[in-house]
Design an enzyme around this catalytic site. Structure first.
Site, PDB file in Angstrom:
ATOM      1  N   HIS A  67      -5.283   1.847   7.008  1.00  0.00           N
ATOM      2  CA  HIS A  67      -3.933   2.402   7.129  1.00  0.00           C
ATOM      3  C   HIS A  67      -3.676   3.482   6.069  1.00  0.00           C
ATOM      4  CE1 HIS A  67       0.579   1.765   7.850  1.00  0.00           C
ATOM      5  NE2 HIS A  67       0.548   2.485   6.752  1.00  0.00           N
ATOM      6  N   GLU A  68      -4.033   3.174   4.817  1.00  0.00           N
ATOM      7  CA  GLU A  68      -3.763   4.122   3.718  1.00  0.00           C
ATOM      8  C   GLU A  68      -4.663   5.353   3.793  1.00  0.00           C
ATOM      9  OE1 GLU A  68      -1.062   3.746   2.250  1.00  0.00           O
ATOM     10  OE2 GLU A  68      -0.776   1.684   2.901  1.00  0.00           O
ATOM     11  N   HIS A  73      -3.352   7.798   6.188  1.00  0.00           N
ATOM     12  CA  HIS A  73      -2.276   8.629   5.620  1.00  0.00           C
ATOM     13  C   HIS A  73      -2.843   9.904   4.991  1.00  0.00           C
ATOM     14  CE1 HIS A  73       1.553   6.614   6.022  1.00  0.00           C
ATOM     15  NE2 HIS A  73       1.089   5.471   5.562  1.00  0.00           N
ATOM     16  N   CYS A  98       4.994   0.257   7.891  1.00  0.00           N
ATOM     17  CA  CYS A  98       4.722   1.367   6.969  1.00  0.00           C
ATOM     18  C   CYS A  98       6.026   1.722   6.256  1.00  0.00           C
ATOM     19  CB  CYS A  98       4.209   2.568   7.765  1.00  0.00           C
ATOM     20  SG  CYS A  98       3.873   4.017   6.755  1.00  0.00           S
ATOM     21  N   LEU A  99       5.934   1.965   4.949  1.00  0.00           N
ATOM     22  CA  LEU A  99       7.138   2.309   4.186  1.00  0.00           C
ATOM     23  C   LEU A  99       7.787   3.592   4.708  1.00  0.00           C
ATOM     24  CD1 LEU A  99       5.919   1.514   0.557  1.00  0.00           C
ATOM     25  CD2 LEU A  99       7.455   0.134   1.973  1.00  0.00           C
ATOM     26  N   GLY A 144       0.841  -1.194   0.000  1.00  0.00           N
ATOM     27  CA  GLY A 144       0.000   0.000   0.000  1.00  0.00           C
ATOM     28  C   GLY A 144       0.872   1.239   0.000  1.00  0.00           C
ATOM     29  N   GLN A 201       3.108   9.982   0.974  1.00  0.00           N
ATOM     30  CA  GLN A 201       4.359   9.264   1.223  1.00  0.00           C
ATOM     31  C   GLN A 201       5.398   9.484   0.128  1.00  0.00           C
ATOM     32  OE1 GLN A 201       2.286   5.302   2.113  1.00  0.00           O
ATOM     33  NE2 GLN A 201       4.064   5.276   3.460  1.00  0.00           N
TER      34      GLN A 201
HETATM   35 NI    NI Z   1       1.948   3.608   5.685  1.00  0.00          NI
END
Ligand code: NI
Length: 173
Positions: free
Chosen positions: A138-139, A142, A96-97, A49, A54
């Site tokens: 989660h996304e 963001h 998370c990235l 995701g 991000q």
């Molecule tokens: Ni994330």
């Protein structure tokens, strides 16, 4: 074959990750290209995701692929997504990235229904449970400037932040 570019994923505590993203109002070729770039950037970073903030673009766009190229139907591009219904509870580990190496258990709804626009501006709904439900929550978080560590207890969050500071100090962040 069109060549697309890979965007660098920004890490916590980059300011763009903490602010609400802007609604997308123009559904043009540029948007479709950007969504392709988001998928490429997500796969390059080994993620399932990715939200536009991000990669330093404060717009309400996210891409998800919970099976990481295994099942084509799992490939989701969501523009201006909103959770319209949720049910149940699940507690699972998340990463998370933008927070590499950090993994913590997060409480989420077990099932969600999301309303979103596609790259052409058409509204659609998607429902998900388990991993997909978690990815959607989660996304979409963001896009509101919320990270998964914001869901932790103050004590746990403090420990994570101290760990990040240490990594930063050692040049490992
Ligand atoms: Ni994330």
């Amino acid at each position: 074959m069109s060549k697309t570019s890979i965007h660098q994923v920004v890490k916590y505590p980059e300011a763009v990750l903490a602010r609400p993203a802007d609604t997308v109002t123009v559904f043009d070729k540029e948007l479709a290209t950007f969504v392709d770039e988001m998928f490429d950037s997500m796969y390059a970073a080994q993620g399932i995701g990715l939200a536009a903030p991000q990669i330093n673009v404060s717009k309400r766009i996210t891409v998800i692929d919970v099976s990481f190229k295994e099942r084509p139907e799992d490939k989701l591009a969501l523009i201006n997504p909103e959770i319209v219904d949720r049910e149940g509870k699940q507690v699972e580990e998340e990463g998370c990235l933008s927070l590499p190496e950090i993994r913590e258990k997060v409480r989420r709804a077990a099932w969600v229904k999301v309303r979103a626009q596609n790259v052409h501006g058409e509204w659609f709904e998607v429902e998900g449970e388990e991993l997909l439900a978690r990815a959607l929550q989660h996304e979409i978080d963001h896009l509101h400037g919320i990270l998964f560590i914001d869901h932790l207890s103050p004590l746990k969050r403090d420990l994570v932040k101290r760990r990040i500071k240490k990594l930063q100090k050692n040049g490992e962040w």
